[in-house]
Design a protein around this motif. Structure first.
Motif, PDB file in Angstrom:
ATOM      1  N   GLU A 106      21.646  46.592  21.665  1.00 22.90           N
ATOM      2  CA  GLU A 106      21.523  47.311  22.936  1.00 22.90           C
ATOM      3  C   GLU A 106      22.781  48.124  23.223  1.00 22.90           C
ATOM      4  OE1 GLU A 106      18.526  44.494  25.620  1.00 22.90           O
ATOM      5  OE2 GLU A 106      20.690  44.122  25.658  1.00 22.90           O
ATOM      6  N   SER A 109      22.734  51.423  21.420  1.00 21.08           N
ATOM      7  CA  SER A 109      21.505  52.207  21.512  1.00 21.08           C
ATOM      8  C   SER A 109      21.660  53.385  22.470  1.00 21.08           C
ATOM      9  CB  SER A 109      20.342  51.330  21.985  1.00 21.08           C
ATOM     10  OG  SER A 109      20.025  50.335  21.032  1.00 21.08           O
ATOM     11  N   LEU A 112      16.181  52.731  25.187  1.00 24.69           N
ATOM     12  CA  LEU A 112      15.464  51.469  25.020  1.00 24.69           C
ATOM     13  C   LEU A 112      14.065  51.618  25.610  1.00 24.69           C
ATOM     14  CD1 LEU A 112      18.327  49.144  26.317  1.00 24.69           C
ATOM     15  CD2 LEU A 112      17.668  49.410  23.918  1.00 24.69           C
ATOM     16  N   MET A 216      14.557  49.877  20.134  1.00 26.82           N
ATOM     17  CA  MET A 216      15.944  50.285  20.379  1.00 26.82           C
ATOM     18  C   MET A 216      16.235  51.534  19.559  1.00 26.82           C
ATOM     19  SD  MET A 216      17.564  46.460  20.381  1.00 26.82           S
ATOM     20  CE  MET A 216      16.382  45.894  19.141  1.00 26.82           C
ATOM     21  N   ARG A 217      16.439  52.624  20.258  1.00 26.87           N
ATOM     22  CA  ARG A 217      16.662  53.907  19.595  1.00 26.87           C
ATOM     23  C   ARG A 217      18.154  54.140  19.402  1.00 26.87           C
ATOM     24  NH1 ARG A 217      11.858  57.157  20.047  1.00 26.87           N
ATOM     25  NH2 ARG A 217      10.308  56.160  21.392  1.00 26.87           N
ATOM     26  N   ARG A 218      18.512  54.570  18.204  1.00 23.87           N
ATOM     27  CA  ARG A 218      19.910  54.846  17.885  1.00 23.87           C
ATOM     28  C   ARG A 218      20.150  56.350  17.853  1.00 23.87           C
ATOM     29  NH1 ARG A 218      21.596  50.082  15.306  1.00 23.87           N
ATOM     30  NH2 ARG A 218      23.730  50.835  15.584  1.00 23.87           N
ATOM     31  N   ASP A 224      16.602  53.372  14.109  1.00 23.92           N
ATOM     32  CA  ASP A 224      15.900  52.720  15.213  1.00 23.92           C
ATOM     33  C   ASP A 224      15.420  51.341  14.766  1.00 23.92           C
ATOM     34  OD1 ASP A 224      16.303  55.021  16.609  1.00 23.92           O
ATOM     35  OD2 ASP A 224      14.196  55.623  16.706  1.00 23.92           O
TER      36      ASP A 224
END
Length: 289
Positions: A106, A109, A112, A216-218, A224
């Motif tokens: 988190e 990230s 979310l 969870m997007r990076r 991700d």
């Protein structure tokens, strides 16, 4: 290159990504090992997350596999350089490893996406609600409260939550706690980077999943990660096809859910249905108990 006593999710995921780029390059483990000056079997251990790489060797690996995408390359290097330490480290004796991994993911990230069926998402829970969920385990509740600081941090990620209506009817802790929890949802929805939608009982289209999950997007989409939440365990998915499937699932669920909470915005008409109206209706029913 000593073996780790324990492997966290970031280490496992980095090894998984290194295996993917090696497979894509067509290079064998022996070829990578020879270039790095290590024995071939050690490459398998690196790809399993059991041992790490120096920054120099990591960059050499990426060069050999022709990883030139700057965002993806920077993300892998950041994962390799990370110590994994943060505010969550002090909670290691008190929560399960997957919770520590979640907090670490988190923290790195950019966005979310959360879908929950029978519970309010952890980042949106009041302290009283969390106490009931965690059977009043003080450290677990504190850990959840610390996670929530992410939403009010200076560089907070965008957070989109779809909550099934069932979660709003569950009287965890009794009417007072649930009424306060619904009030909290409306309050948090005022944050500009937070979007909350309710999937109603009367949705007539099958939503294709009953498993709560967090996407969870990076900074780079190839990194991700999806967390699947099960009653007795949780596990992470990083395979690109799996992650893409959950991206599509979330967008589909969002499309089926009621319009987002907009506490300050007036309802367009008396017949308009939205997430705010449903929450207010349920809160009214709770007040009568």
């Amino acid at each position: 290159m000593g073996f780790r006593s324990g492997i966290n999710e970031r280490q496992r995921r980095l090894g998984e990504e290194l295996r993917r780029v090696r497979d894509a390059s067509g290079l064998s483990a022996s070829q990578i090992g020879e270039a790095l000056g290590v024995k071939g079997p050690n490459i398998s251990h690196v790809e399993a997350g059991r041992i790490g790489l120096t920054l120099e060797r990591l960059k050499t690996w990426l060069d050999l596999c022709e990883v030139t995408d700057p965002g993806y390359r920077a993300g892998l290097i950041a994962m390799g350089e990370s110590t994994g330490k943060g505010w969550w480290t002090e909670f290691k004796p008190h929560v399960v490893p997957s919770a520590l991994d979640l907090a670490e993911f988190e923290a790195s990230s950019t966005a979310l996406d959360s879908y929950q069926t029978l519970l309010i998402p952890g980042l949106l829970q009041t302290k009283a609600y969390s106490e009931v969920i965690h059977d009043y385990a003080e450290k677990k509740v504190e850990f959840r409260q610390r996670r929530q600081e992410l939403l009010t941090a200076e560089n907070a990620p965008s957070f989109r939550a779809v909550i099934h209506e069932a979660a709003l009817h569950m009287m965890y802790g009794g009417p007072t706690i649930m009424r306060d929890q619904l009030n909290h949802l409306m309050e948090v929805s005022k944050l500009p980077h937070v979007t909350i939608q309710i999937l109603p009982f009367d949705c007539t289209t099958y939503s294709s999943t009953e498993t709560p999950f967090v996407l969870m997007r990076r900074a780079h989409a190839r990194l991700d990660t999806v967390l699947l939440e099960q009653p007795h365990s949780s596990y992470f998915l990083g395979d690109p096809e799996d992650v893409a499937a959950f991206r599509r699932k979330f967008e589909r669920i969002r499309g089926l859910a009621l319009p987002p909470l907009h506490v300050a915005a007036p309802s367009p008409s008396a017949t308009h249905r939205d997430s705010l109206g449903l929450i207010q209706h349920i809160r009214y029913k709770i007040q009568g108990r």
